[in-house]
Design an enzyme around this catalytic site. Structure first.
Site, PDB file in Angstrom:
ATOM      1  N   ILE A  20       0.835  -1.200   0.000  1.00 17.43           N
ATOM      2  CA  ILE A  20       0.000   0.000   0.000  1.00 17.43           C
ATOM      3  C   ILE A  20       0.864   1.242   0.000  1.00 17.43           C
ATOM      4  O   ILE A  20       0.556   2.242  -0.647  1.00 17.43           O
ATOM      5  CB  ILE A  20      -0.946   0.000   1.217  1.00 17.43           C
ATOM      6  CG1 ILE A  20      -1.912  -1.194   1.136  1.00 17.43           C
ATOM      7  CG2 ILE A  20      -1.733   1.305   1.292  1.00 17.43           C
ATOM      8  CD1 ILE A  20      -2.828  -1.314   2.336  1.00 17.43           C
ATOM      9  N   GLY A  21       1.979   1.203   0.730  1.00 18.99           N
ATOM     10  CA  GLY A  21       2.862   2.357   0.797  1.00 18.99           C
ATOM     11  C   GLY A  21       4.001   2.092   1.755  1.00 18.99           C
ATOM     12  O   GLY A  21       4.097   1.024   2.361  1.00 18.99           O
ATOM     13  N   GLY A  24       9.080   6.378   6.689  1.00 19.95           N
ATOM     14  CA  GLY A  24      10.324   6.286   7.420  1.00 19.95           C
ATOM     15  C   GLY A  24      10.321   5.219   8.493  1.00 19.95           C
ATOM     16  O   GLY A  24      11.363   4.731   8.900  1.00 19.95           O
ATOM     17  N   MET A  25       9.117   4.815   8.990  1.00 18.04           N
ATOM     18  CA  MET A  25       9.034   3.861  10.081  1.00 18.04           C
ATOM     19  C   MET A  25       8.791   2.426   9.622  1.00 18.04           C
ATOM     20  O   MET A  25       9.156   1.490  10.309  1.00 18.04           O
ATOM     21  CB  MET A  25       7.913   4.255  11.050  1.00 18.04           C
ATOM     22  CG  MET A  25       8.055   5.632  11.651  1.00 18.04           C
ATOM     23  SD  MET A  25       9.637   5.878  12.464  1.00 18.04           S
ATOM     24  CE  MET A  25      10.326   7.144  11.399  1.00 18.04           C
ATOM     25  N   THR A  27       6.767  -0.328   6.299  1.00 20.55           N
ATOM     26  CA  THR A  27       6.040  -0.561   5.044  1.00 20.55           C
ATOM     27  C   THR A  27       4.649  -1.061   5.370  1.00 20.55           C
ATOM     28  O   THR A  27       4.460  -1.847   6.300  1.00 20.55           O
ATOM     29  CB  THR A  27       6.781  -1.600   4.182  1.00 20.55           C
ATOM     30  OG1 THR A  27       8.125  -1.155   3.965  1.00 20.55           O
ATOM     31  CG2 THR A  27       6.090  -1.793   2.837  1.00 20.55           C
ATOM     32  N   VAL A  28       3.664  -0.604   4.603  1.00 18.82           N
ATOM     33  CA  VAL A  28       2.276  -1.002   4.812  1.00 18.82           C
ATOM     34  C   VAL A  28       1.845  -1.905   3.664  1.00 18.82           C
ATOM     35  O   VAL A  28       2.029  -1.560   2.488  1.00 18.82           O
ATOM     36  CB  VAL A  28       1.347   0.223   4.906  1.00 18.82           C
ATOM     37  CG1 VAL A  28      -0.081  -0.224   5.201  1.00 18.82           C
ATOM     38  CG2 VAL A  28       1.824   1.176   5.989  1.00 18.82           C
ATOM     39  N   LYS A  42       1.168  -3.075   8.955  1.00 15.75           N
ATOM     40  CA  LYS A  42       2.289  -2.151   9.027  1.00 15.75           C
ATOM     41  C   LYS A  42       3.470  -2.903   9.614  1.00 15.75           C
ATOM     42  O   LYS A  42       3.434  -3.337  10.766  1.00 15.75           O
ATOM     43  CB  LYS A  42       1.901  -0.969   9.897  1.00 15.75           C
ATOM     44  CG  LYS A  42       2.747   0.261   9.724  1.00 15.75           C
ATOM     45  CD  LYS A  42       2.092   1.446  10.421  1.00 15.75           C
ATOM     46  CE  LYS A  42       0.702   1.689   9.871  1.00 15.75           C
ATOM     47  NZ  LYS A  42       0.037   2.844  10.505  1.00 15.75           N
ATOM     48  N   ASP A 136       0.951  13.993  12.681  1.00  7.23           N
ATOM     49  CA  ASP A 136       1.238  13.892  11.242  1.00  7.23           C
ATOM     50  C   ASP A 136      -0.072  13.869  10.463  1.00  7.23           C
ATOM     51  O   ASP A 136      -0.275  13.040   9.579  1.00  7.23           O
ATOM     52  CB  ASP A 136       2.071  12.646  10.943  1.00  7.23           C
ATOM     53  CG  ASP A 136       2.754  12.733   9.563  1.00  7.23           C
ATOM     54  OD1 ASP A 136       2.834  13.853   9.022  1.00  7.23           O
ATOM     55  OD2 ASP A 136       3.187  11.692   9.048  1.00  7.23           O
TER      56      ASP A 136
END
Length: 720
Positions: A20-21, A24-25, A27-28, A42, A136
């Site tokens: 999905i995307g 910085g923390m 990958t989803v 996540k 965020d």
């Protein structure tokens, strides 16, 4: 996006279907459960997995995120923060992000804007109620589902805040949608920071451009901190609301209740913006809606006009003029401002305090000591968290899992140990050369009196809960229907009259008993220290927690009705009222809190009550009127009970990994913080942290490790 080489096929039993995307923390991924349920998984980046503090805070953050209702957010359905690569699965929300929606179809119109705005208010309300600040809130983190927007990614950003301000070359957050205080001092952000981001996001949704768009992140950050927003194309009355949200001063921004009232009054059609919608009680507001109770009929919606609520067209010349003024040198200055000021604020301390001569044990220097574990690791105690009791220049420390020890506060050297198993727990206190500790033998609890000089046991008495008072020791009777007082030699002084289910209590050395008789209330009895004669003071709601004494008056924190439930952890209990008990008449004066607060309450001094939450949020209120004094996000989940330094007028709090933070008592400003300790010992996450003062020395316990720091934090110097 399809999976890439190296991506796992499954995580936590969820089959991964697509990417999905990434950020910085982590990958989803789009995942599917065995039952066919679609989730967003996540997965934390490998380089963060070795950071123990990241894991600790990620674990605590998952607990906080689970409390968010999910009505306008993506709720957590599964997680494993202890996996080799930590992960979290949230409900998959079909629908494009707000940024994709605007890119494809252009800015939103009146009814779309109204639905988006109200949905975001609902989401932030639930997030803030859970003690989380999103930090965020941007178009990419808002999903446009068929039944309203969903806010995502408020867990990872919070959990990663212990990292430096840059991660893989990017600021933590998105500068055009960050608040000034987030750029200046990210640890000091409050829910008002999300209100600022909401204003930027609504301006973007209405025009397709953010109010602080710039060519570089640093230029955007400079504009956020120092320049007015560009709102020329934001239609009225929305523009006036956005302007209020984008105030540089967090205290001047509207609250969510006020915003809800204004946004409900926005036009429901693209061409219906008119003067009928100029107040918080517009025709679309429901008369029973709590949002309309704020300033209704007294204060006009900011910026009301007859301009239709649409937002298309080209950007004005104002943006171009502004950007040409920002020279390369200014861009460099922004980098210093955004990336360095927070470190100065967080670690610099205050010059006045640094100039003082602290009172420290002779020969003190920073130290770290690991206490010895007991030989019976599976023995369970139920006498409270581990910690230390200070006396002059020594500490008496213990806890479930390790033996009692007398520790030299100057060097950390262990002077003596008592016991050889975990049947000994944290000392109750010390009086006149006697240290009182708990013992458990064959399931029976006892209190042992130890010689403070040698650690040898002087005497032992049966007890089920004890406290130290001015005359010696108070314990419950065997039938738990009264209280017994012993002097330092073990001689019984007196017994209180029998009641029912009584526990001893000591406030400022004065003996009390809390007795539950009816099951509905707790009766507070004041005991005569000379003979134990009981005087009934007051009946208090069941579950009320004694937190100290203010001006001689016992002070209790009353939990919300729904909060008094078995299994609820103290650091997440909700409180609505403080109760002040007149020590002469027994009259109870309720002091309503300004809102329901979560966290473990502590009375510091005479007039400040501090609530510390699991997620690291610390809120200070007045003990006299319940009003908020300040609120601070420490980004240190799993906090200890705070202690007060009256000399320096500050409070100290530690966390499960031994980090200590100093906050100004009057403002909550962070003055300094320490690094985590190197070695925490076994099962540190199972034991609550604690912090105590020895004169001006600060000693924190994390796991079975003690660490010492001076009042100037990491810059404290050793004494001669």
């Amino acid at each position: 996006m399809p999976l890439r080489d190296g991506d796992p096929e499954s995580v936590g039993g969820y089959v991964l279907l697509d990417r999905i995307g990434a950020g910085g923390m982590g990958t989803v991924f789009l995942g599917r459960s065995a039952a066919g349920r679609r989730v967003a998984v996540k997965l934390v980046h490998p380089q963060l997995c070795e950071d123990e503090e990241f894991r600790v805070r990620f674990r605590q953050e998952i607990e906080a995120v689970r409390r968010v209702s999910g009505a306008f957010t993506a709720p957590v359905v599964d997680a494993d923060p202890d996996a080799e690569r930590p992960w979290m699965a949230t409900l998959y929300v079909p629908g494009p992000s707000l940024s994709a929606c605007v890119d494809r179809g252009g800015p939103l119109r009146g009814p779309e804007l109204r639905i988006l705005a109200l949905g975001l208010i609902e989401a932030l309300r639930e997030i803030h109620r859970a003690g989380v600040v999103h930090r965020d809130l941007k178009p990419g983190n808002v999903l446009m589902a068929e039944d309203g927007p969903r806010v995502i990614d408020f867990g990872i950003s919070r959990a990663a805040d212990n990292q430096q301000l840059t991660v893989t070359g990017n600021l933590i957050g998105t500068p055009p949608f960050m608040s000034p205080e987030q750029l200046r001092s990210p640890r000091d952000v409050t829910p008002a920071s999300d209100v600022f981001s909401l204003g930027s996001l609504l301006a973007y949704a209405a025009t397709g451009n953010g109010p602080f768009d710039a060519d570089t992140p640093y230029m955007a950050g400079y504009q956020v901190m120092y320049e007015p927003p560009t709102l020329d194309e934001v239609p009225q009355p929305l523009r006036g609301i956005v302007e209020r949200c984008l105030d540089k001063d967090p205290a001047a921004r509207p609250g969510l209740v006020e915003l809800h009232a204004w946004l409900r009054a926005l036009p429901q059609t693209a061409d219906s913006g008119n003067s009928d919608h100029t107040t918080g009680s517009g025709e679309h507001g429901h008369p029973d809606d709590p949002g309309n109770a704020v300033d209704t009929g007294k204060r006009a919606m900011p910026g009301a006009s007859t301009e239709p609520l649409t937002g298309r067209g080209l950007r004005g010349e104002r943006r171009g003029r502004r950007l040409t003024r920002l020279l390369t040198a200014v861009g460099t200055a922004v980098a210093v401002t955004a990336l360095s000021l927070a470190a100065v604020n967080a670690f610099g301390g205050d010059e006045t305090a640094a100039a003082r001569t602290p009172s420290l044990p002779a020969g003190w220097q920073p130290w770290q000591t690991t206490l010895r574990l007991g030989s019976v690791p599976d023995t369970a105690m139920d006498s409270g968290p581990p910690g230390c009791v200070p006396e002059r220049t020594v500490l008496y420390c213990g806890g479930e899992g390790f033996t009692v020890a007398k520790v030299d506060a100057a060097t950390g050297r262990v002077i003596w140990r008592y016991g050889d198993s975990v049947q000994n727990t944290m000392p109750y206190g010390v009086r006149d050369g006697v240290v009182y500790v708990a013992e458990q033998t064959q399931g029976e609890f006892r209190t042992a009196a130890l010689d403070a000089a040698t650690g040898k046991r002087r005497w032992v008495r049966d007890s089920d809960g004890s406290v130290v008072f001015s005359g010696g020791l108070l314990t419950s009777t065997n039938d738990i229907q009264g209280v017994i007082a012993y002097d330092t030699s073990g001689k019984e002084l007196w017994q209180s009259p029998k009641a029912a289910f009584c526990a001893p209590l000591s406030l400022a050395g004065v003996p009390y008993a809390e007795c539950t008789i009816t099951g509905q209330t707790t009766t507070l009895l004041r005991l005569d220290p000379a003979n134990g004669t009981a005087r009934r003071l007051a009946a208090l709601p069941i579950g009320s927690k004694g937190i100290g004494q203010s001006g001689g008056a016992p002070v209790y924190a009353q939990p919300a009705a729904a909060a008094n439930q078995d299994g609820e952890i103290e650091s997440e209990r909700r409180y609505t009222t403080l109760l002040r008990v007149d020590p002469r008449t027994g009259a109870v004066r309720p002091v309503p809190l300004y809102r329901t607060l979560r966290g473990a309450p502590t009375l510091l001094g005479d007039d400040v009550v501090v609530f510390a939450q699991t997620n690291g949020t610390v809120t200070a209120v007045s003990a006299d009127d319940g009003k908020q004094l300040w609120q601070r996000s420490t980004s240190m989940e799993g906090l200890s009970q705070p202690v007060l330094s009256a000399t320096y007028e500050r409070i100290y709090i530690s966390n499960r990994i031994g980090r200590v933070v100093a906050l100004d008592l009057s403002t909550g400003k962070e003055l300094w913080r320490t690094s985590a300790v190197d070695i925490l010992g076994d099962a540190s996450q199972d034991w609550a942290p604690s912090v105590v003062l020895v004169r001006d020395e600060i000693v924190a316990m994390a796991g079975n490790t003690l660490s010492s720091v001076g009042p100037n934090g990491p810059t404290s110097q050793a004494t001669d």
